[in-house]
Design an enzyme around this catalytic site. Structure first.
Site, PDB file in Angstrom:
ATOM      1  N   GLU A 142     -13.661  -1.814  -9.491  1.00 33.30           N
ATOM      2  CA  GLU A 142     -12.855  -0.761  -9.792  1.00 33.30           C
ATOM      3  C   GLU A 142     -13.370   0.101  -9.758  1.00 33.30           C
ATOM      4  OE1 GLU A 142     -12.644  -4.425 -10.370  1.00 33.30           O
ATOM      5  OE2 GLU A 142     -11.183  -4.578  -8.518  1.00 33.30           O
TER       6      GLU A 142
ATOM      7  N   TYR B 148     -19.980   5.759  -5.490  1.00 34.63           N
ATOM      8  CA  TYR B 148     -19.724   4.792  -4.946  1.00 34.63           C
ATOM      9  C   TYR B 148     -19.532   5.841  -3.179  1.00 34.63           C
ATOM     10  CZ  TYR B 148     -19.638   1.672  -9.127  1.00 34.63           C
ATOM     11  OH  TYR B 148     -20.015   0.544  -9.641  1.00 34.63           O
TER      12      TYR B 148
END
Ligand code: COA
Length: 159
Positions: free
Chosen positions: A116, A128
């Protein structure tokens, strides 16, 4: 994330990844406190070790550069914390740590790697996305924030 990365000062020194131990917790909590506006406590890290989560510290001769905590659930790995201390950022260490965590999880049998991230955390999001993670959902009001709560973007990468 409130601190500003220091400028690059040269080639990264060799660093090694070691299992996080109780003896690391004071230093981990100190680093955490200076790298997040809403940091985990020492107790949160101690609970992670007690729960048997996979927790790692990244060190070089200069000391601790960062750390990460992962939870395994069946064939999924969930990244709970990844931090490179502010003075060591911007030199590829976060990317290398993430690659190493994915590879260790794959070798341990995980098929998917979840994490997350705050929409406002542009550095982590860029990392990411460039590392092959894709957005698969949103957790509403997941994080504390200055003006209430902030959503979490849920991302996954097949291993
Ligand atoms: C996110 C974090 C782990 C990245 O670590 P790092 O060692 O600085 O990252 P790297 O030097 O390996 O950079 C990897 C990529 O991240 C992105 N990135 C890193 N710093 C960035 C910045 N200031 N702005 C935008 N993108 C950035 C880039 O895509 C970069 O790739 P590139 O160098 O090829 O352009 C680090 O910033 C950190 O610990 N932040 C505080 C804690 C945190 O937010 N953790 C993540 C919670 S979800």
């Amino acid at each position: 994330m409130s601190a500003t990365p220091a400028p690059r000062t040269g080639l990264p020194e060799a660093a090694s990844l070691q299992p996080m131990q109780d003896a690391d917790l004071e230093e981990v909590a100190r680093i955490e406190a200076r790298n997040y506006e809403f940091p985990w406590t020492r107790g949160n890290f101690a609970d992670s070790l007690a729960a048997g989560h996979s927790a790692w510290v990244l060190r070089n001769r200069g000391g601790m550069l960062g750390y990460a905590v992962l939870m395994r659930v069946l064939d999924e790995a969930h990244l709970l914390n990844i931090t490179i201390d502010v003075e060591w950022r911007g030199a590829g260490r976060g990317r290398q740590l993430l690659v190493d965590l994915c590879e260790m999880s794959r070798q341990a049998g995980a098929r998917q790697f979840f994490l997350e991230v705050r929409p406002s955390n542009t550095a982590a999001l860029a990392l990411y996305e460039s590392a092959g993670f894709v957005r698969v959902g949103t957790r509403r009001g997941y994080y504390p924030a200055r003006d209430g709560r902030e959503d979490a973007i849920v991302m996954v990468k097949p291993l």
